[in-house]
Structure formats: structure tokens, C-alpha cells
Design a protein around this motif. Structure first.
Motif: not given
Length: 296
Positions: A34, A38, A78, A80, A138, A146-147, A149-150, A206, A209
């Protein structure tokens, strides 16, 4: 961020231990990727934001996304996705209001900023079982949440941004610096502005997180300002800003892991420290140049 050996002392945690734990623990592995993704995304988008002087707009989008978070939490959806919908609509609404001349851009941003935060706080407080901890992840970021999926979502966004920068850097550069000239070259400036506003909103959401709503604006701006101290070229700013953002994220993650402090704050302090050093070196170089010119 808590290390896996609480109370055993910071001396046990070096670079090798962190690297090993990144591959051993999923939450650190997700945080690692991430940080990289990011950083690239915010470096690319941040260059457009700074060059087009949209820092205040980005702040408005960032804080307005909290409204979507609150509504999503209240509905059990969700958060996000809720934040993304709210942020994109806010960004497009601000562009539309500014284009139509219905309201000044700074006023529209201020309204969206405050209303979004108010809506978020209202719906979060109405949610059964609400606690202030629901907000902190948040507001200030929690990279350990962070997952996978993220990470995949950030990866997809980063890939699109890299391809977009490679294919359409020139028209985006023209729109960022001189909208009238871009229009004279046949570039659809309105479409570019709306698309980039939506891209800024998606990138912000996105990355929430990692940095949190309060701190995220720094990740969009500080790396660009650091690189801008040495280069004015848009083609240099984009990749260099992404590289600086990635480096700041990873160093901040290491500092956070070693000293058990907030990752978002550690990243910001790392980037700001780098900015101070760069500015001091720039001033020193200018002073030496003047002295050399006076003696010659």
C-alpha cells in the motif's frame, strides 16, 4: 503500530527484522504494498494538483469524503465505496459550480468541506454501537487495517495512472498550466478537468487507510514541492514525485514500526524533514553561487 514483540525493546528491530516480518505477516505485507502503490498514485496525481493549484480543492474532496463514510457506516455498506461516491460527486459538483459561475470555487470547496464532515459525524453518531474509535482509523489513518482488496484496488488505480501519464501527459500538462492554450490546440479541456477531478477523488479515497483524512493532503503536495525545488519540468515532476512519495511512505512505515508511533504521522514527518533538508541545501547552493559570481 504495535510490533510483534511488545516490551522487548526497540533495539531488536532493525531493517532486516522489518523486511523479514513484511513477508511473514499479512498486515505488514499489505501495508508495504500500500505504501508503494499509494506513493506512486499520489505522486502522479499530486503533480497535477500542485501545478493546477488545486491543493485546497483536494482538501475539500478529502474532507467531504467523510460524509460518504458516515452514511455507509450507518447503512452497513462498504465505507470506502461510500466515501468514493461522495468524493467523486463532490469533485464534479465543485467543477460544475465553478464552470457555470454559480458560486466561487473557494466558496464551493468550503461548503462541500464542512457539509461533508457534518454529514459524516451525524450518521456516525446515529449508528448503533458508535464509538470514537470508528472515526480515528479514517481521520488519522491505520495502515495495519489495509486489506488485500485495498491493495488490489490501489494496484489497479496505479496501473491506470501510469498508463494515463504515459499516453496523455502532454494534454494534461497543457490543461494544468494554460487552459486557453490547451483549448487552442483542440484539447477537450472540460473533459480533462472533469476526469482529473474524479481521478483525484478516487486516489484520495483509496489512500485514506494509509494517511487518514486529516493527513492525506500532505502526501499529495509535499513530494511535488520537494522535487519542484530542483526541477520545473512536468515530465520530471511526475516520476520523481512518485519516487519521493514511495520513499517517504516506506521510511515512515519503518519509523512507525520501530518506534511504535502512528504510521501517517511518521510518513508526514519523514517527508517534511526531507523538504526542510532540500530547501536548506537549495538555499546553500544559491548562496554559494552568488558568492562565486561576486568573486568572478
Amino acid at each position: 503500530m504495535k510490533s510483534r514483540h511488545p516490551g522487548r525493546g526497540r533495539e531488536l528491530f532493525g531493517a532486516m527484522e522489518l523486511l523479514r516480518d513484511i513477508f511473514e505477516y499479512n498486515y505488514l505485507n499489505h501495508a508495504f504494498w500500500a505504501c508503494i502503490l499509494s506513493g506512486i498514485a499520489c505522486g502522479i496525481v499530486g503533480t497535477y494538483v500542485v501545478c493546477r493549484r488545486l491543493v485546497f480543492l483536494s482538501g475539500g474532496i478529502t474532507h467531504s469524503s467523510f460524509g460518504g463514510l458516515g452514511i455507509a457506516f450507518y447503512l452497513g455498506a462498504d465505507p470506502i465505496l461510500g466515501a468514493m461516491l461522495f468524493a467523486v460527486l463532490s469533485a464534479l459538483g465543485i467543477e460544475w459550480a465553478n464552470e457555470r459561475g454559480r458560486i466561487r470555487e473557494d466558496s464551493a470547496i468550503g461548503i462541500v468541506w464542512s457539509v461533508g464532515m457534518a454529514v459524516g459525524v451525524l450518521f456516525m453518531s446515529l449508528r448503533p454501537g458508535y464509538t470514537s474509535g470508528d472515526l480515528s482509523n479514517y481521520m488519522f489513518g491505520s495502515i495495519v487495517t489495509v486489506t488485500r482488496t485495498d491493495v488490489w484496488a490501489l494496484g489497479g488505480l496505479t496501473l491506470l495512472l501510469v498508463l494515463g501519464a504515459a499516453l496523455w501527459l502532454r494534454p494534461i500538462m497543457y490543461v494544468a498550466f494554460d487552459r486557453d492554450y490547451a483549448r487552442s490546440q483542440g484539447i477537450p479541456t472540460r473533459l480533462v478537468r472533469y476526469l482529473m477531478s474524479a481521478v483525484v477523488a478516487v486516489t484520495i479515497v483509496l489512500s485514506i487507510r494509509i494517511m487518514g483524512i486529516v493527513l492525506l493532503i500532505s502526501l499529495l503536495t509535499v513530494p511535488v514541492v520537494i522535487v519542484n525545488s530542483y526541477s520545473r519540468s512536468f515530465r520530471t515532476l511526475v516520476p520523481a514525485s512518485a519516487a519521493v512519495a514511495v520513499a517517504g511512505n516506506l521510511l515512515g512505515l519503518a519509523v512507525s514500526y520501530h518506534f511504535e508511533v502512528s504510521p501517517g504521522a511518521a510518513i508526514i514527518f519523514t517527508l517534511v524533514f526531507a523538504l526542510i533538508v532540500v530547501k536548506l541545501l537549495t538555499l546553500l547552493a544559491k548562496k554559494r553561487r552568488r558568492l562565486h559570481e561576486n568573486h568572478s
